[in-house]
Design an enzyme around this catalytic site. Structure first.
Site, PDB file in Angstrom:
ATOM      1  N   CYS A  70      99.921  28.923  74.838  1.00 38.94           N
ATOM      2  CA  CYS A  70      99.885  29.848  73.709  1.00 38.94           C
ATOM      3  C   CYS A  70      98.765  29.423  72.781  1.00 38.94           C
ATOM      4  O   CYS A  70      98.092  28.422  73.016  1.00 38.94           O
ATOM      5  CB  CYS A  70     101.214  29.838  72.951  1.00 38.94           C
ATOM      6  SG  CYS A  70     102.644  30.297  73.957  1.00 38.94           S
ATOM      7  N   LEU A  92     102.036  33.433  75.141  1.00 39.25           N
ATOM      8  CA  LEU A  92     102.156  33.620  76.579  1.00 39.25           C
ATOM      9  C   LEU A  92     103.605  33.290  76.905  1.00 39.25           C
ATOM     10  O   LEU A  92     104.018  32.132  76.830  1.00 39.25           O
ATOM     11  CB  LEU A  92     101.206  32.695  77.339  1.00 39.25           C
ATOM     12  CG  LEU A  92     101.247  32.799  78.871  1.00 39.25           C
ATOM     13  CD1 LEU A  92     100.798  34.176  79.337  1.00 39.25           C
ATOM     14  CD2 LEU A  92     100.370  31.728  79.507  1.00 39.25           C
ATOM     15  N   ASN A 115     102.437  25.047  70.770  1.00 44.49           N
ATOM     16  CA  ASN A 115     101.906  25.421  72.075  1.00 44.49           C
ATOM     17  C   ASN A 115     102.315  24.308  73.034  1.00 44.49           C
ATOM     18  O   ASN A 115     101.943  23.156  72.831  1.00 44.49           O
ATOM     19  CB  ASN A 115     100.382  25.547  71.994  1.00 44.49           C
ATOM     20  CG  ASN A 115      99.703  25.632  73.354  1.00 44.49           C
ATOM     21  OD1 ASN A 115      98.567  25.179  73.499  1.00 44.49           O
ATOM     22  ND2 ASN A 115     100.354  26.190  74.344  1.00 44.49           N
ATOM     23  N   GLY A 116     103.097  24.641  74.059  1.00 49.86           N
ATOM     24  CA  GLY A 116     103.460  23.603  75.011  1.00 49.86           C
ATOM     25  C   GLY A 116     104.794  23.863  75.680  1.00 49.86           C
ATOM     26  O   GLY A 116     105.359  24.957  75.594  1.00 49.86           O
ATOM     27  N   LEU A 164      96.668  25.283  92.203  1.00 47.84           N
ATOM     28  CA  LEU A 164      95.255  25.173  92.536  1.00 47.84           C
ATOM     29  C   LEU A 164      95.148  24.209  93.707  1.00 47.84           C
ATOM     30  O   LEU A 164      95.732  23.124  93.674  1.00 47.84           O
ATOM     31  CB  LEU A 164      94.444  24.672  91.343  1.00 47.84           C
ATOM     32  CG  LEU A 164      94.478  25.528  90.073  1.00 47.84           C
ATOM     33  CD1 LEU A 164      93.543  24.945  89.021  1.00 47.84           C
ATOM     34  CD2 LEU A 164      94.130  26.971  90.361  1.00 47.84           C
ATOM     35  N   THR A 167      79.059  16.997  83.337  1.00 56.19           N
ATOM     36  CA  THR A 167      79.957  17.098  84.489  1.00 56.19           C
ATOM     37  C   THR A 167      81.151  18.006  84.193  1.00 56.19           C
ATOM     38  O   THR A 167      81.669  18.672  85.089  1.00 56.19           O
ATOM     39  CB  THR A 167      80.435  15.708  84.944  1.00 56.19           C
ATOM     40  OG1 THR A 167      81.074  15.818  86.208  1.00 56.19           O
ATOM     41  CG2 THR A 167      81.373  15.069  83.945  1.00 56.19           C
ATOM     42  N   ARG A 216      79.784  21.566  84.794  1.00 59.05           N
ATOM     43  CA  ARG A 216      79.574  21.811  86.227  1.00 59.05           C
ATOM     44  C   ARG A 216      80.892  22.131  86.936  1.00 59.05           C
ATOM     45  O   ARG A 216      80.987  23.079  87.700  1.00 59.05           O
ATOM     46  CB  ARG A 216      78.959  20.568  86.885  1.00 59.05           C
ATOM     47  CG  ARG A 216      77.502  20.317  86.601  1.00 59.05           C
ATOM     48  CD  ARG A 216      77.090  19.045  87.319  1.00 59.05           C
ATOM     49  NE  ARG A 216      75.764  18.587  86.950  1.00 59.05           N
ATOM     50  CZ  ARG A 216      75.262  17.391  87.285  1.00 59.05           C
ATOM     51  NH1 ARG A 216      76.002  16.556  88.000  1.00 59.05           N
ATOM     52  NH2 ARG A 216      74.053  17.049  86.912  1.00 59.05           N
TER      53      ARG A 216
END
Length: 550
Positions: free
Chosen positions: A2, A50, A75-76, A250, A331, A334
């Site tokens: 959130c 959310l 948020n959490g 993922l 990094t 990237r």
């Protein structure tokens, strides 16, 4: 995931400040509320939601009939909210996991509250009875929070720094002291009769490696180190399955994401989830990650999604990524591009909202290639702990911003408090790379039965630039070709006068820095240093430059 936003002590009407809250709309696409507080007219709380847990009663700012003087935005996820309710006999009125924050604060105060939360969080609590503001952030800084404070008592708080730009106060945006809130801390501010904030105290309630003071769902440990590692990591995943929305993973096909996915699939079966676990991989055509991820997905029986991006799509995304990251670290940028593009696909094409990921393993389990060069186990242990302390500015930030940009919530079991404290308690000699293989202890702990294919379990670490790239042309090289056309040599020669802090030493770094400064002028101090491998002579952060890299 959130977005929280608040201002206290505004000398202008708070309505002047409120447009800034909409810069973080992406963090909470399901609902929005902004609230001015009676008798505190120069204070305002904003929230983008959310909805993950308790869709009906979980809206914020949260206020309870039992404690009407306390207002909470956070948020959490608080994974032990039910355990806290039982242990402290809390009179809970919702199913929202954050509600115990209000009850614990009312009973025990700020520091006790933060130290007893098993989860990831950033919160802002307004206590109107005692005229106090409490700020707190989780141990690893998984959930972000920034704050701005002026000498005149104007205090502003937001999940992302961009929500603190464009406010009306005594400084320009460039001169305003906007700082990331330190992980593992709570701060207390007093509000005077005009609502102006005055800093009172800061406390560090935990450090990386310290054991939790709260009860956990983890089963009792034994004398078997490898079994304990499996037990702790499985418990870390299990508690993160708390969601009313669909869970996915993922999956790069590397060790970390494959371990997490395998445990998620196992727990999903035990919990009898009514949907198959979706996995998501990204790379360019011919990417080794796509091949490995497909193999793991088939082995585990997931519903697999593969996203192929072109070099052009990657280059176009860089500027958007820098804006969302609020970083110019080489990094980090990237490796964020692929994650950003993959999150866009998940958000647009699927109904998965909660995303499990493997961040944190390289820091805890000494997975970076340069750990092969550590002069001693104690040096490696010290480096591991340093990386964990600073992770919120690099990989943790990447994970949060690239997913939040598309209204997703990332969860990272490797950074679970109980798991990290146990793993760091193991003899430092056992945690170093062995037989030329990084994360040897972690790999060997899961080397039993048919948990994962052996070639995946023992797959060497890939630099992101190589993992998502075809063997013929790496993402690293594609970026170099692009920045060569954008930045000339004279720009680089003058970089030290223009950017005295973290002076760019390459055209790539200079390009990132100029994009960053357009959005966030004068805020280069958000990054204390460029992330670079230790114990090496490399001038580039990529693992591909190191001797041990395959």
């Amino acid at each position: 995931m959130c977005g929280i936003w608040a201002v206290f002590g505004s000398d202008d009407d708070v309505s002047v400040q409120c447009s800034a809250v909409h810069t973080i709309t992406h963090r909470g696409p399901d609902a929005f509320r902004i609230e001015n507080i009676n008798h505190f007219r120069n204070c305002c709380l904003g929230f983008h939601r959310l909805a993950i847990v308790d869709d009906i009663r979980g809206m914020q700012p949260m206020r309870l009939y039992t404690h009407p003087h306390i207002w909470l935005i956070y948020n959490g996820e608080i994974y032990n909210h039910k355990l806290l309710t039982e242990e402290f006999d809390l009179n809970i009125s919702t199913e929202c996991d954050g509600e115990p924050i209000i009850h614990l604060y009312a009973k025990f105060g700020a520091e006790f509250t933060a130290s007893h939360l098993d989860g990831v969080f950033s919160f802002c609590l307004l206590d109107t009875a005692n005229r106090k503001v409490i700020l707190g952030r989780d141990l690893a800084g998984i959930r972000p929070m920034y704050r701005l404070i002026t000498e005149k008592g104007f205090l502003a708080v937001c999940s992302e720094a961009k929500g603190l730009f464009g406010l009306s106060h005594c400084f320009t945006d460039k001169d305003a002291d906007i700082q990331p809130f330190p992980p593992g801390h709570v701060e207390v501010y007093d509000l005077d009769h005009l609502g102006h904030a005055q800093f009172k105290e800061r406390a560090r309630y935990h450090k990386m490696g310290t054991e939790p003071v709260y009860k956990t769902i983890c089963p009792p440990l034994t004398d078997n180190i490898k079994k304990n590692i499996v037990t702790c990591l499985e418990a870390a995943v299990e508690k993160r399955m708390m969601a009313d929305r669909r869970i996915g993973c993922l999956l790069s096909g590397g060790l970390d994401s494959s371990l997490i996915t395998a445990i998620v699939v196992k727990k999903a079966k035990e919990m009898k989830l009514t949907y198959p676990i979706q996995t998501f991989a990204i790379g360019m055509e011919g990417s080794p990650d796509l091949t490995a991820a497909k193999k793991v997905a088939k082995y585990l029986g997931t519903e697999h999604h593969e996203v192929v991006f072109t070099p052009e799509e990657g280059i176009v995304a860089i500027k958007k990524v820098i804006y969302h990251l609020e970083s110019y670290d080489i990094t980090t940028i990237r490796s964020s591009v692929g994650m950003y593009l993959l999150s866009e696909y998940i958000s647009r094409k699927t109904d998965t909202v909660v995303i499990m990921s493997g961040e944190g393993s390289d820091e805890i389990a000494q997975g970076y290639i340069y750990f092969h060069n550590a002069p001693s186990p104690s040096a490696a242990d010290a480096e591991s702990r340093r990386l964990l302390e600073d992770l919120y500015m690099y990989d943790v930030l990447r994970g949060d911003r690239t997913t939040a940009a598309w209204g997703l919530e990332i969860r990272v079991p490797f950074l679970d408090h109980h798991f990290t404290s146990y793993y760091l308690s193991i003899d430092e000699e056992l945690r170093v790379p062995k037989k030329g293989i990084e994360k040897y202890l972690l790999r060997s702990a899961f080397d039993f039965g048919d948990f994962l294919p052996k070639d995946i379990l023992w797959r060497p670490k890939e630099a992101f630039s190589d993992g998502v790239s075809p063997t013929t042309r790496s993402w690293h090289d594609i970026i170099q070709e692009h920045v060569e056309q954008q930045i000339n040599s004279q720009d680089l020669e003058e970089a030290s006068s223009l950017f005295p802090h973290n002076t760019p030493r390459s055209k790539e770094a200079y390009y990132y820095r100029t994009v960053f400064e357009k959005h966030f002028p004068g805020k280069s101090f958000w990054i204390p240093y460029y992330w670079m491998p230790k114990w090496s002579k490399s001038d580039d952060p990529s693992a591909r430059t190191l001797k041990h890299y395959k």
